[in-house]
Motif scaffolding. Structure first.
Motif: not given
Length: 506
Positions: A106-115
Motif C-alpha cells: 500500500e505504501k509503495e503504491e501510494a508513493l508511486q501515485a504521489a510521484e
C-alpha cells in the motif's frame, strides 16, 4: 572453504534438490514408456555425484547432457516441474514465464501515485495520497515535506494568455492522402502528418508548454444568491511553464476518408488502451499509433509533466457519420425511421454504440475532454436558428449519449462563430446564443490566426483556436508569414514529403 568451493557446493545442493523433485514427478508417471530409461541413467548419475564429487561430476554431466534428462517438450510435463528454491541462479525452462515480482505494498503504491501527481503539478493530490498512510513513517513525511516545498515554488499563470491549437485527423500515408486531386489538395491544406505532430509536441514540450483543459481555465460555480457564474480559475505551474489547450476536430473517421491513408477507427487493444485500426494500401489491417490519442498518450507517459493534472486534448465529434469510426448515428439504424437510404445500414449499431461508450469512458479516464463539432458540420454563422436547433437536437440525441457526461464545449466548424468579437448576450438579435446556452454549452471556440484570443463572460468562456495544418505550416516554412514560431521551429516540423506549394482549400 574457498569462495569457489562454496559456490560449487551450493550449486551441487541445488542441483540435487532439483533432480530429487524430478524423480518424484517421474514416479507418478511410471506408465510412460521412457521412464525406466531416464531413471536408469539418472540414478547412476546421482551416485557418481555423491562418490566422485562435485568437481568431477559437473563436467561429466555437462559433457553428457545429463542436466536435461527427463525433460519433455510438452505443456503437461512443464506444468508439473516445480521451480528451484528461492535464490537459485539456474534457469530451467518451465513454459510460459510468470511474473515473480512481489505485488506493491500500500505504501509503495501510494508513493508511486504521489510521484505521478507531483510530476503533473497536482501537489495537493500527491500530498493527500500520502497523508492517508499516516506521517509516522519518515520516508512518507519527508516526501510530503518535499512536495509542499515544490508547491510553494509554483507561480500563477496569466489566465488571459492561454493559446489554443487544433488539428484534424493525422495523415498516416502521404502518398495516398496527398494525391494531386481536389480532395488530395484539401487534405494537404487542412491536415497534419504523423511526423509533423510528433515533432510539434516535442518542440512545444521543450519550450515549456503544458496541456490544460478548458475547465482548468474557468468553470461554472454557484454564487451566494443561488445563481451560477463562469469563474476564472488559477493554474499554478513552475516558473517558465506556459499552459495551452489542444483539440482535434472530426474524430469520426468519416466514410469518405476510408482508403485515403487515414486511420479507420479507434479501438481498445489487449491492454484496454485506445489505439487506431489502420488499413494499408495492400489491405493489411493493423492496430497502432495512427492518430493523436495514442501518440499523445505515449508522449505523456514518457513526459508526464507535459499534461497538467494529467489533462490532455479535447476531442470534437460531429454525428452524421457516427463517432470514432463506428456508424452509430440513427441514419445508419436499420430499425429507425431516420435511416438514410443513401447509407449502408449497420446491423450491429447497438453493439457499436456500447463499444463507443467503453472507449469514451477510457478516454475520459485517460485525460481527454469531449466537444460538439455540430451534428452535420454546419456553419453556425450562416445557418438559420431553425437549422441550428435541428442540428443541435440531432447531436444531443445521437452523440452525447455515447459520452460519459453531458457536453458543454462547442468547437465551431469552419471557426464560424454565432457572433463577432462582442460578448454574447442573452436575448440577442438572432437568438442563437440563447439556444446554445439552453442546450448546455458554456465553452465556445472559433478559429483565429492570432496567438491568443480569450473572452470571459458571466455564463461562457470564448477562445480562439489556431489551425496547425499543412497550409499554416507551409505559410511559415516558405516565409510568407510567421504564425507558429512561438510554438515550434517550422524548419524542424514541416514534412517535406508534402507536395508544394500549398494553398488554402475550403
Amino acid at each position: 572453504m574457498t569462495e569457489k568451493e562454496f559456490m560449487e557446493e551450493d550449486y551441487r545442493k541445488k542441483m540435487e534438490e532439483h533432480h530429487r523433485k524430478m524423480e518424484i514427478r517421474r514416479e507418478k508417471r511410471r506408465q510412460q514408456r521412457n521412464f525406466h530409461i531416464f531413471l536408469g541413467i539418472l540414478i547412476p548419475a546421482l551416485l557418481i555425484l555423491t562418490f566422485v564429487g562435485l568437481r568431477f561430476a559437473l563436467p561429466y554431466m555437462e559433457d553428457h547432457n545429463l542436466l536435461s534428462f527427463g525433460k519433455k517438450t510438452g505443456p503437461s510435463w512443464e506444468k508439473e516441474v516445480e521451480p528451484l528454491s528461492s535464490g537459485s541462479d539456474i534457469t530451467i525452462n518451465q513454459g510460459p514465464e510468470e511474473s515473480t515480482e512481489e505485488p506493491l505494498s500500500e505504501k509503495e503504491e501510494a508513493l508511486q501515485a504521489a510521484e505521478l501527481f507531483a510530476k503533473q503539478y497536482d501537489y495537493d493530490k500527491a500530498i493527500e495520497s500520502l497523508q492517508a498512510l499516516g506521517t509516522e513513517d519518515s520516508s512518507v513525511s519527508d516526501k510530503i515535506a518535499e512536495y509542499e516545498a515544490e508547491k510553494e515554488k509554483l507561480v500563477p499563470a496569466d489566465m488571459d494568455q492561454i493559446t489554443h491549437i487544433f488539428f484534424h485527423i493525422l495523415i498516416t500515408d502521404t502518398d495516398r492522402a496527398l494525391k494531386d486531386t481536389r480532395q488530395g489538395r484539401q487534405y494537404n491544406s487542412v491536415m497534419t502528418t504523423i511526423p509533423e505532430f510528433k515533432e510539434i509536441i516535442k518542440e512545444m514540450y521543450e519550450r515549456g508548454y503544458v496541456m490544460v483543459h478548458m475547465h482548468d481555465i474557468a468553470e461554472m460555480q454557484e454564487q451566494a444568491d443561488g445563481t451560477k457564474k463562469m469563474v476564472k480559475k488559477q493554474i499554478l505551474l513552475p516558473e517558465g511553464k506556459k499552459p495551452f489547450v489542444m483539440s482535434e476536430d472530426d474524430v469520426n473517421y468519416y466514410i469518405y476518408m476510408q482508403g485515403s491513408g487515414f486511420a479507420d477507427k479507434m479501438v481498445l487493444d489487449e491492454d484496454g488502451k485506445p489505439k487506431l485500426q489502420y488499413t494499408d494500401k495492400d489491405g493489411n489491417v493493423s492496430v497502432g499509433d495512427y492518430d493523436i490519442v495514442p501518440i499523445l498518450d505515449e508522449f505523456v507517459e514518457e513526459h508526464p509533466d507535459f499534461a497538467y493534472h494529467g489533462h490532455k486534448a479535447i476531442l470534437a465529434f460531429t454525428g452524421y457519420n457516427g463517432v470514432l469510426g463506428y456508424r452509430t448515428d440513427e441514419t445508419f439504424d436499420p430499425n429507425s425511421s431516420a435511416l438514410d437510404p443513401k447509407n449502408k445500414a449497420n446491423p450491429n449499431i447497438e453493439e457499436d454504440k456500447e463499444t463507443v461508450k467503453k472507449i469514451t469512458q477510457v478516454l475520459k479516464e485517460d485525460g481527454y475532454e469531449f466537444a460538439s463539432h455540430s451534428w452535420g458540420h454546419i456553419n453556425f454563422t450562416n445557418r438559420s436558428l431553425e437549422d441550428i436547433k435541428r442540428d443541435t437536437d440531432r447531436w444531443k440525441r445521437n452523440v452525447e449519449p455515447l459520452l460519459p457526461d453531458s457536453c458543454d464545449i462547442l468547437l465551431y466548424p469552419f471557426g464560424a462563430d454565432i457572433g463577432d468579437w462582442h460578448p454574447y448576450k442573452k436575448g440577442g438579435e438572432n437568438g442563437k446564443y440563447d439556444l446554445l446556452e439552453e442546450a448546455g454549452f458554456r465553452y465556445f471556440c472559433n478559429v483565429d490566426s492570432t496567438q491568443i484570443w480569450m473572452q470571459y463572460g458571466d455564463q461562457f468562456l470564448r477562445q480562439g483556436r489556431r489551425n496547425i495544418d499543412g497550409y499554416r505550416l507551409y505559410e511559415s516554412y516558405s516565409g510568407k508569414a510567421d504564425r507558429v514560431s512561438d510554438l515550434f521551429d517550422v524548419k524542424k516540423v514541416f514534412d517535406t514529403r508534402r507536395p508544394t506549394p500549398i494553398s488554402w482549400e475550403d
